[in-house]
Design an enzyme around this catalytic site. Sequence first.
Site, PDB file in Angstrom:
ATOM      1  CB  ALA A   1      -0.934   0.000   1.216  1.00  0.00           C
TER       2      ALA A   1
ATOM      3  CG  ASN B   1       2.668   2.407  -4.341  1.00  0.00           C
ATOM      4  OD1 ASN B   1       2.106   1.426  -4.831  1.00  0.00           O
ATOM      5  ND2 ASN B   1       2.087   3.584  -4.245  1.00  0.00           N
TER       6      ASN B   1
ATOM      7  CG  LEU C   1      -6.338   3.938  -1.895  1.00  0.00           C
ATOM      8  CD1 LEU C   1      -7.421   4.473  -0.960  1.00  0.00           C
ATOM      9  CD2 LEU C   1      -6.067   4.922  -3.014  1.00  0.00           C
ATOM     10  CG  ASP C   2       0.741   5.468  -1.155  1.00  0.00           C
ATOM     11  OD1 ASP C   2       0.910   4.466  -1.864  1.00  0.00           O
ATOM     12  OD2 ASP C   2       1.183   6.591  -1.430  1.00  0.00           O
ATOM     13  NE  ARG C   3       1.866   2.333   6.917  1.00  0.00           N
ATOM     14  CZ  ARG C   3       2.150   3.283   7.801  1.00  0.00           C
ATOM     15  NH1 ARG C   3       1.290   3.601   8.740  1.00  0.00           N
ATOM     16  NH2 ARG C   3       3.296   3.935   7.731  1.00  0.00           N
TER      17      ARG C   3
END
Length: 521
Positions: free
Chosen positions: A52, A54, A252-254
């Site tokens: 998340a 990346n 999605l990113d964390r």
Amino acid sequence: MQSPKCVQNAQTQHGDASSVDVENIFLHRFMLSMSTSTSAILGSNDTATDPADNTDPPVMLSEEKPVVAHLPEKRKAKTSDDESNVKKVKLDANGLKTKRPGFNDERYEETSYYFENGLRKVYPYFFTFTTFAKGRWVDEKILDVFVREFRAAPPEEYERSLEAGKLTVNYEKVPKDYRIKHNDLLANVVHRHEVPVTSQPIKVVFMDKDIVVVNKPASIPVHPCGRYRHNTVVFILAKEHNLKNLRTIHRLDRLTSGLLLFGRTAEKARALELQIRTRQVQKEYVCRVEGRFPDGIVECNEKIDVVSYKIGVCKVSPKGKDCKTTFQKIGEVGDESIVLCKPLTGRMHQIRVHLQFLGYPISNDPLYNHEVFGPLKGRGGDIGGITQEQLITNLITIHNAENWLGLEGEQVAPTEIKGELKTTSVVEVPIEATKPMISATNEPINEASTQTCYEEPDRSFDFKKATSDPHCSECKVNYRDPGAKDLIMFLHAWKYRGVDWEYKTELPDWACKSTINYDHL
């Protein structure tokens, strides 16, 4: 000997498993044959492994798409051992075609949640990581391999695990001078502590028989990775909403909040994945940036290159991939601006990197709004005249000192940053203070309660549900709880529009504090 509960928890990094899940082992061998990565396997916590976020993930099974393929022949290690002396694990591919994504109920019931200080926490639990021996390990001593390849624990801890039978080969206890053979299955039982996340609920925006759309709070990873497993969107949805076997369509990113789509059927997931891949989906994000953003539409076409997959960092570079984002100011909060972002491509950290390049980084971005990128914080691509190799070194240094690249709670050595000594906020406590639950054979007992979709998380910590291990280094440390600044980044996935569908969420609090100009929306 380890407890039966520990054996039942054996599995690879992702997916279901029984004592030895042959389907997962079959797939895992295939994945290992396709990669040389060894990061974060067997409980290693020294790399940032949140997809998340990346970053470069560890080698693990895909939960989304079962592999039905002719496996390439595994590379043969150079060894003088006769074939008759080589241990082989029997594999069975039966049922591979019908393998569904996700986890079985035993995986969800490994442990349970409790709420404390506005955080969702997980009772520590015992877990077994497994991997097949790599060719380069063959004929080496098992202790030497673990000390070299998996540096999350000191050598004496691996030696103790071998003596206690927690670190096994083909699920048999071996001496520390055992020499690894081709096809050996290595298993390491660990006492797992997860990182707290926000206690905010995951709201379901839309759901039918084919799809689930949720509003993801910041700080919660999408799926298991690194130090997160039960504190992930897929586990929370399964355990609290009975939404299991979901297929991940995008991530999605964390630290990013907002719209997250899951397929409930393979057909729907493939259709939406195709729309995203062919750029038929229009995405709109809202963020809050430093400074007064210019009026009108601002377009950024700078190429983005990955600085390091290991720590998940990108920067603008002519060597990078084509990239395009449009920005438009829609409101202000003091000296900061609320900006509407429309990424036309889908590169890693695209919005964050383009805003950094423009000189208007997200105001609380822990990575791209940082002087590690130079006095200008990367504005205009200026990283202070240092090389990319030095930038990576500096990023790792800052990570170790400030702990913001996804490994919250990791114990690290103090690091000198600009003349000021910094370290993580940890407090050593004596082992007796943890009150471990030990059996008559001096082995930890996993008595943690399970949790199904029909049970609510505990509203406070229940000591009776806690487990501990006298040899677990994390049991000896009291970590500070993450604060608001550790849980939220001012970036929100607001609207997604595809072929014959559209979903949107409510705006987050940090954006609602401004006067939004809805004429632009």
